[in-house]
Design an enzyme around this catalytic site. Structure first.
Site, PDB file in Angstrom:
ATOM      1  N   ASP A  31       0.807  -1.128  -0.005  1.00  0.00           N
ATOM      2  CA  ASP A  31       0.070  -0.168  -0.109  1.00  0.00           C
ATOM      3  C   ASP A  31       1.074   1.224   0.033  1.00  0.00           C
ATOM      4  O   ASP A  31       2.003   1.181   0.741  1.00  0.00           O
ATOM      5  CB  ASP A  31      -0.906  -0.148   1.434  1.00  0.00           C
ATOM      6  N   ILE A  32       0.438   2.201  -0.905  1.00  0.00           N
ATOM      7  CA  ILE A  32       1.273   3.573  -0.947  1.00  0.00           C
ATOM      8  C   ILE A  32       1.180   4.360   0.475  1.00  0.00           C
ATOM      9  O   ILE A  32       2.399   5.095   0.525  1.00  0.00           O
ATOM     10  CB  ILE A  32       1.052   4.300  -2.289  1.00  0.00           C
ATOM     11  N   ASN A  88     -12.888  -3.550   2.406  1.00  0.00           N
ATOM     12  CA  ASN A  88     -14.169  -2.436   2.638  1.00  0.00           C
ATOM     13  C   ASN A  88     -14.997  -2.534   1.511  1.00  0.00           C
ATOM     14  O   ASN A  88     -14.401  -2.910   0.303  1.00  0.00           O
ATOM     15  CB  ASN A  88     -13.014  -1.091   2.626  1.00  0.00           C
ATOM     16  N   GLU A  96     -12.414   3.318  -0.677  1.00  0.00           N
ATOM     17  CA  GLU A  96     -11.971   4.453  -1.602  1.00  0.00           C
ATOM     18  C   GLU A  96     -11.625   4.440  -3.260  1.00  0.00           C
ATOM     19  O   GLU A  96     -11.846   5.183  -3.848  1.00  0.00           O
ATOM     20  CB  GLU A  96     -10.779   5.178  -0.916  1.00  0.00           C
ATOM     21  N   HIS A 101     -10.695  -5.104  -3.090  1.00  0.00           N
ATOM     22  CA  HIS A 101      -9.127  -5.284  -2.957  1.00  0.00           C
ATOM     23  C   HIS A 101      -9.107  -5.768  -1.438  1.00  0.00           C
ATOM     24  O   HIS A 101     -10.027  -5.405  -0.595  1.00  0.00           O
ATOM     25  CB  HIS A 101      -8.164  -3.940  -3.076  1.00  0.00           C
TER      26      HIS A 101
HETATM   27  P1  5GP Z   1     -10.002   1.324   0.486  1.00  0.00           P
HETATM   28  O1  5GP Z   1     -10.083   2.620   1.372  1.00  0.00           O
HETATM   29  O2  5GP Z   1     -10.517   1.726  -0.945  1.00  0.00           O
HETATM   30  O3  5GP Z   1     -10.176   0.068   1.039  1.00  0.00           O
HETATM   31  O4  5GP Z   1      -8.176   1.296   0.103  1.00  0.00           O
HETATM   32  C1  5GP Z   1      -7.609   1.734  -0.772  1.00  0.00           C
HETATM   33  C2  5GP Z   1      -6.266   1.692  -0.532  1.00  0.00           C
HETATM   34  O5  5GP Z   1      -5.506   1.910  -1.607  1.00  0.00           O
HETATM   35  C3  5GP Z   1      -5.694   2.769   0.594  1.00  0.00           C
HETATM   36  O6  5GP Z   1      -5.120   2.203   1.577  1.00  0.00           O
HETATM   37  C4  5GP Z   1      -4.556   3.577  -0.143  1.00  0.00           C
HETATM   38  O7  5GP Z   1      -3.621   3.866   0.500  1.00  0.00           O
HETATM   39  C5  5GP Z   1      -4.362   2.481  -1.466  1.00  0.00           C
HETATM   40  N1  5GP Z   1      -3.860   3.248  -2.448  1.00  0.00           N
HETATM   41  C6  5GP Z   1      -4.389   4.247  -3.253  1.00  0.00           C
HETATM   42  N2  5GP Z   1      -3.811   4.580  -4.252  1.00  0.00           N
HETATM   43  C7  5GP Z   1      -2.699   3.707  -4.513  1.00  0.00           C
HETATM   44  C8  5GP Z   1      -1.528   3.463  -5.360  1.00  0.00           C
HETATM   45  O8  5GP Z   1      -1.373   4.215  -6.256  1.00  0.00           O
HETATM   46  N3  5GP Z   1      -0.755   2.729  -4.997  1.00  0.00           N
HETATM   47  C9  5GP Z   1      -0.733   1.865  -4.093  1.00  0.00           C
HETATM   48  N4  5GP Z   1       0.242   1.080  -4.030  1.00  0.00           N
HETATM   49  N5  5GP Z   1      -1.719   1.977  -2.926  1.00  0.00           N
HETATM   50  C10 5GP Z   1      -2.663   2.971  -3.268  1.00  0.00           C
END
Ligand code: 5GP
Length: 114
Positions: A31-32, A88, A96, A101
């Site tokens: 995760d970034i 999520n 988000e 994922h």
């Molecule tokens: P969500 O809130 O949708 O469950 O999690 C999305 C996740 O994707 C977040 O933890 C966010 O940090 C990660 N994320 C968003 N954009 C990128 C990206 O460009 N690269 C990586 N490696 N992770 C990302």
């Protein structure tokens, strides 16, 4: 919710990312913005927008995602102390990115769920 382009680019390796595992079904990468010492995202290689889109035809992918998450947990050496797997879904779930994922979190004692 953000669109799925980023994750598709990560799978196709058209943008740099820290992939820790990839096979014909899924891709796992760091995760970034990690919220734990180990924070890995596991995504299917085919587009599924969210958990609501899991069905009889594609549910084998989820089994594989769970299986590989345990392999990655061992590789990252978080299996013995333990870890958490989160998916999520939509607004109230805090999703988000519009691309199914799984979060694999570990490396410290995690807090309560919410
Ligand atoms: P969500 O809130 O949708 O469950 O999690 C999305 C996740 O994707 C977040 O933890 C966010 O940090 C990660 N994320 C968003 N954009 C990128 C990206 O460009 N690269 C990586 N490696 N992770 C990302």
């Amino acid at each position: 919710m953000k669109n799925n382009n980023i994750f598709e680019k990560i799978i196709k390796k058209t943008i740099p990312s820290d992939i820790v595992y990839q096979d014909e079904i899924l891709t796992a990468f760091k995760d970034i913005k990690p919220i734990a010492p180990t924070h890995i995202l596991i995504i299917p290689n085919i587009f599924i927008s969210c958990a609501n889109e899991i069905n009889k035809e594609n549910c084998y992918i989820l089994g594989h995602m769970f299986y590989i998450s345990t392999i990655v947990a061992k590789k990252e050496k978080i299996d013995q102390d333990g870890y958490r797997i989160i998916i999520n879904c939509n607004k109230n779930g805090g999703q988000e990115i519009n691309y199914l994922h799984m979060h694999l979190l570990g490396g410290k004692k995690l807090g309560k769920m919410c």
